[in-house]
Scaffold this motif. Structure first.
Motif, PDB file in Angstrom:
ATOM      1  N   SER A  15       0.824  -1.200   0.000  1.00  0.00           N
ATOM      2  CA  SER A  15       0.000   0.000   0.000  1.00  0.00           C
ATOM      3  C   SER A  15       0.861   1.253   0.000  1.00  0.00           C
ATOM      4  O   SER A  15       0.572   2.232  -0.698  1.00  0.00           O
ATOM      5  CB  SER A  15      -0.918   0.011   1.229  1.00  0.00           C
ATOM      6  N   ARG A  16       1.951   1.220   0.777  1.00  0.00           N
ATOM      7  CA  ARG A  16       2.860   2.366   0.827  1.00  0.00           C
ATOM      8  C   ARG A  16       3.506   2.587  -0.542  1.00  0.00           C
ATOM      9  O   ARG A  16       3.682   3.720  -0.985  1.00  0.00           O
ATOM     10  CB  ARG A  16       3.924   2.133   1.891  1.00  0.00           C
ATOM     11  N   GLN A  17       3.850   1.512  -1.219  1.00  0.00           N
ATOM     12  CA  GLN A  17       4.442   1.618  -2.546  1.00  0.00           C
ATOM     13  C   GLN A  17       3.452   2.190  -3.550  1.00  0.00           C
ATOM     14  O   GLN A  17       3.831   2.986  -4.425  1.00  0.00           O
ATOM     15  CB  GLN A  17       4.932   0.247  -3.020  1.00  0.00           C
ATOM     16  N   LEU A  18       2.196   1.824  -3.450  1.00  0.00           N
ATOM     17  CA  LEU A  18       1.197   2.375  -4.363  1.00  0.00           C
ATOM     18  C   LEU A  18       1.052   3.885  -4.174  1.00  0.00           C
ATOM     19  O   LEU A  18       0.834   4.619  -5.143  1.00  0.00           O
ATOM     20  CB  LEU A  18      -0.158   1.687  -4.137  1.00  0.00           C
ATOM     21  N   GLY A  19       1.189   4.353  -2.941  1.00  0.00           N
ATOM     22  CA  GLY A  19       1.088   5.783  -2.678  1.00  0.00           C
ATOM     23  C   GLY A  19       2.327   6.559  -3.054  1.00  0.00           C
ATOM     24  O   GLY A  19       2.257   7.755  -3.313  1.00  0.00           O
ATOM     25  N   GLY A  20       3.480   5.874  -3.110  1.00  0.00           N
ATOM     26  CA  GLY A  20       4.744   6.537  -3.452  1.00  0.00           C
ATOM     27  C   GLY A  20       5.824   5.516  -3.698  1.00  0.00           C
ATOM     28  O   GLY A  20       6.591   5.188  -2.793  1.00  0.00           O
ATOM     29  N   PRO A  21       5.908   4.957  -4.911  1.00  0.00           N
ATOM     30  CA  PRO A  21       6.886   3.905  -5.191  1.00  0.00           C
ATOM     31  C   PRO A  21       8.310   4.366  -4.917  1.00  0.00           C
ATOM     32  O   PRO A  21       8.681   5.498  -5.225  1.00  0.00           O
ATOM     33  CB  PRO A  21       6.676   3.623  -6.688  1.00  0.00           C
ATOM     34  N   SER A  22       9.119   3.442  -4.336  1.00  0.00           N
ATOM     35  CA  SER A  22      10.504   3.767  -4.035  1.00  0.00           C
ATOM     36  C   SER A  22      11.326   2.483  -3.974  1.00  0.00           C
ATOM     37  O   SER A  22      10.780   1.389  -3.784  1.00  0.00           O
ATOM     38  CB  SER A  22      10.614   4.521  -2.701  1.00  0.00           C
ATOM     39  N   GLY A  23      12.648   2.626  -4.147  1.00  0.00           N
ATOM     40  CA  GLY A  23      13.546   1.494  -4.025  1.00  0.00           C
ATOM     41  C   GLY A  23      13.340   0.451  -5.107  1.00  0.00           C
ATOM     42  O   GLY A  23      12.610   0.655  -6.077  1.00  0.00           O
ATOM     43  N   PRO A  24      13.995  -0.707  -4.951  1.00  0.00           N
ATOM     44  CA  PRO A  24      13.877  -1.781  -5.950  1.00  0.00           C
ATOM     45  C   PRO A  24      12.437  -2.235  -6.165  1.00  0.00           C
ATOM     46  O   PRO A  24      12.030  -2.521  -7.289  1.00  0.00           O
ATOM     47  CB  PRO A  24      14.734  -2.904  -5.345  1.00  0.00           C
ATOM     48  N   LEU A  25      11.663  -2.298  -5.092  1.00  0.00           N
ATOM     49  CA  LEU A  25      10.262  -2.697  -5.226  1.00  0.00           C
ATOM     50  C   LEU A  25       9.470  -1.651  -5.993  1.00  0.00           C
ATOM     51  O   LEU A  25       8.535  -1.976  -6.731  1.00  0.00           O
ATOM     52  CB  LEU A  25       9.647  -2.918  -3.840  1.00  0.00           C
ATOM     53  N   GLY A  26       9.867  -0.385  -5.876  1.00  0.00           N
ATOM     54  CA  GLY A  26       9.171   0.683  -6.572  1.00  0.00           C
ATOM     55  C   GLY A  26       9.192   0.525  -8.073  1.00  0.00           C
ATOM     56  O   GLY A  26       8.216   0.852  -8.763  1.00  0.00           O
ATOM     57  N   ALA A  27      10.313   0.032  -8.617  1.00  0.00           N
ATOM     58  CA  ALA A  27      10.401  -0.171 -10.063  1.00  0.00           C
ATOM     59  C   ALA A  27       9.398  -1.228 -10.521  1.00  0.00           C
ATOM     60  O   ALA A  27       8.772  -1.082 -11.575  1.00  0.00           O
ATOM     61  CB  ALA A  27      11.821  -0.584 -10.444  1.00  0.00           C
ATOM     62  N   LEU A  28       9.232  -2.277  -9.728  1.00  0.00           N
ATOM     63  CA  LEU A  28       8.248  -3.320 -10.062  1.00  0.00           C
ATOM     64  C   LEU A  28       6.834  -2.767  -9.971  1.00  0.00           C
ATOM     65  O   LEU A  28       5.989  -3.046 -10.833  1.00  0.00           O
ATOM     66  CB  LEU A  28       8.410  -4.516  -9.114  1.00  0.00           C
ATOM     67  N   VAL A  29       6.571  -1.982  -8.937  1.00  0.00           N
ATOM     68  CA  VAL A  29       5.246  -1.386  -8.773  1.00  0.00           C
ATOM     69  C   VAL A  29       4.947  -0.432  -9.926  1.00  0.00           C
ATOM     70  O   VAL A  29       3.828  -0.391 -10.441  1.00  0.00           O
ATOM     71  CB  VAL A  29       5.148  -0.659  -7.410  1.00  0.00           C
ATOM     72  N   ALA A  30       5.955   0.331 -10.372  1.00  0.00           N
ATOM     73  CA  ALA A  30       5.760   1.260 -11.488  1.00  0.00           C
ATOM     74  C   ALA A  30       5.330   0.514 -12.743  1.00  0.00           C
ATOM     75  O   ALA A  30       4.398   0.938 -13.448  1.00  0.00           O
ATOM     76  CB  ALA A  30       7.044   2.038 -11.752  1.00  0.00           C
ATOM     77  N   ARG A  31       5.988  -0.590 -13.032  1.00  0.00           N
ATOM     78  CA  ARG A  31       5.610  -1.376 -14.222  1.00  0.00           C
ATOM     79  C   ARG A  31       4.211  -1.959 -14.066  1.00  0.00           C
ATOM     80  O   ARG A  31       3.441  -2.012 -15.034  1.00  0.00           O
ATOM     81  CB  ARG A  31       6.640  -2.475 -14.466  1.00  0.00           C
ATOM     82  N   MET A  32       3.885  -2.392 -12.860  1.00  0.00           N
ATOM     83  CA  MET A  32       2.547  -2.938 -12.615  1.00  0.00           C
ATOM     84  C   MET A  32       1.482  -1.852 -12.798  1.00  0.00           C
ATOM     85  O   MET A  32       0.431  -2.097 -13.416  1.00  0.00           O
ATOM     86  CB  MET A  32       2.472  -3.498 -11.195  1.00  0.00           C
ATOM     87  N   LEU A  33       1.760  -0.647 -12.292  1.00  0.00           N
ATOM     88  CA  LEU A  33       0.799   0.447 -12.433  1.00  0.00           C
ATOM     89  C   LEU A  33       0.579   0.793 -13.902  1.00  0.00           C
ATOM     90  O   LEU A  33      -0.557   1.037 -14.329  1.00  0.00           O
ATOM     91  CB  LEU A  33       1.294   1.677 -11.674  1.00  0.00           C
ATOM     92  N   ASN A  34       1.652   0.833 -14.665  1.00  0.00           N
ATOM     93  CA  ASN A  34       1.522   1.138 -16.094  1.00  0.00           C
ATOM     94  C   ASN A  34       0.623   0.123 -16.791  1.00  0.00           C
ATOM     95  O   ASN A  34      -0.241   0.493 -17.589  1.00  0.00           O
ATOM     96  CB  ASN A  34       2.898   1.151 -16.752  1.00  0.00           C
ATOM     97  N   LYS A  35       0.847  -1.152 -16.498  1.00  0.00           N
ATOM     98  CA  LYS A  35       0.071  -2.209 -17.153  1.00  0.00           C
ATOM     99  C   LYS A  35      -1.375  -2.210 -16.671  1.00  0.00           C
ATOM    100  O   LYS A  35      -2.318  -2.266 -17.473  1.00  0.00           O
ATOM    101  CB  LYS A  35       0.717  -3.570 -16.896  1.00  0.00           C
ATOM    102  N   ARG A  36      -1.541  -2.111 -15.365  1.00  0.00           N
ATOM    103  CA  ARG A  36      -2.876  -2.221 -14.781  1.00  0.00           C
ATOM    104  C   ARG A  36      -3.769  -1.040 -15.167  1.00  0.00           C
ATOM    105  O   ARG A  36      -4.977  -1.196 -15.359  1.00  0.00           O
ATOM    106  CB  ARG A  36      -2.751  -2.294 -13.256  1.00  0.00           C
ATOM    107  N   ASN A  37      -3.176   0.147 -15.273  1.00  0.00           N
ATOM    108  CA  ASN A  37      -3.964   1.361 -15.493  1.00  0.00           C
ATOM    109  C   ASN A  37      -3.920   1.860 -16.934  1.00  0.00           C
ATOM    110  O   ASN A  37      -4.375   2.975 -17.209  1.00  0.00           O
ATOM    111  CB  ASN A  37      -3.465   2.469 -14.563  1.00  0.00           C
ATOM    112  N   ALA A  38      -3.378   1.065 -17.846  1.00  0.00           N
ATOM    113  CA  ALA A  38      -3.187   1.527 -19.222  1.00  0.00           C
ATOM    114  C   ALA A  38      -4.497   1.994 -19.862  1.00  0.00           C
ATOM    115  O   ALA A  38      -4.540   3.049 -20.518  1.00  0.00           O
ATOM    116  CB  ALA A  38      -2.546   0.428 -20.065  1.00  0.00           C
ATOM    117  N   ALA A  39      -5.572   1.228 -19.684  1.00  0.00           N
ATOM    118  CA  ALA A  39      -6.846   1.585 -20.318  1.00  0.00           C
ATOM    119  C   ALA A  39      -7.400   2.886 -19.738  1.00  0.00           C
ATOM    120  O   ALA A  39      -7.904   3.743 -20.473  1.00  0.00           O
ATOM    121  CB  ALA A  39      -7.858   0.457 -20.142  1.00  0.00           C
ATOM    122  N   LEU A  40      -7.295   3.053 -18.423  1.00  0.00           N
ATOM    123  CA  LEU A  40      -7.791   4.269 -17.780  1.00  0.00           C
ATOM    124  C   LEU A  40      -6.978   5.486 -18.220  1.00  0.00           C
ATOM    125  O   LEU A  40      -7.534   6.541 -18.543  1.00  0.00           O
ATOM    126  CB  LEU A  40      -7.715   4.110 -16.257  1.00  0.00           C
TER     127      LEU A  40
END
Length: 213
Positions: A15-40
């Protein structure tokens, strides 16, 4: 001392990463956000109906897919701004779109919605998607969004269906979920006129709120 389940710890981290991605996990979350929210994101940029020469912004751009779409939708006379509180996402965007930054086509800013780095009426358009969960007072943030929007400009707020969000375990940590009617009322209180569109052909259903001063 209360027992804390490992799953709860990971939900808080996620949840913290979704609010502000950071660190190595942040890069994975960023890619997930791009894919998940592409249509929106695609629908939001299309709703701006850009001609190409506008000054536009993605406010809270996260993984950056919206930046790419705005860059694709503007020409050499236009300019794209990316606003993001996460230093990691700003660094990532600076590397990804290095040539656009160098050419002056893209400007990146570390800021939050309630204190935007633009003059009054500086933007012809903006998008801000899945950001309202992380602001304390939406009327303050929306007033800033109105302030920076040109009199003939248009903005787009995007949110996932609040009922769907309330059923997701990660939203119990750090998310403020508001009914769509409450978001609409806050936009109106900020002086914005809204057209409400529902994207119900996807999971989760999403609401696009196209606003004008």
């Amino acid at each position: 001392m209360p027992h804390i389940r490992v799953s709860d710890v990971w939900l808080r981290i996620f949840s913290r990463q979704l609010g502000g991605p950071s660190g190595p996990l942040g890069a994975l979350v960023a890619r997930m956000l791009n894919k998940r929210n592409a249509a929106l994101i695609t629908a939001a940029v299309e709703t701006l109906d850009l001609s190409g020469s506008e000054k536009v912004a993605d406010i809270g751009f996260g993984g950056g897919f919206g930046l790419q779409l705005l860059l694709d939708a503007t020409n050499d006379d236009g300019r794209v701004h990316g606003v993001e509180p996460s230093a990691a996402m700003l660094t990532r965007a600076g590397k990804t779109w290095r040539s656009d930054v160098a050419a002056g086509h893209l400007e990146l800013h570390r800021a939050t919605m309630d204190s935007l780095p633009f003059a009054d009426g500086a933007l012809d358009g903006w998008i801000s998607l899945n950001t309202v969960y992380f602001i304390d007072d939406p009327t303050v943030g929306f007033s800033e969004l109105k302030r920076v929007l040109a009199p003939t400009g248009r903005g787009v707020i995007g949110i996932a269906d609040p009922d769907w969000m309330a059923r997701q375990p990660f939203t119990k940590h750090g998310f403020t979920l508001r009914p769509v009617a409450e978001v609409l009322a806050a936009l109106e209180a900020a002086g914005l006129t809204t057209q409400h569109h529902i994207l119900d052909h996807r999971e989760p259903p999403c609401h696009l709120l196209a606003v004008t001063p």
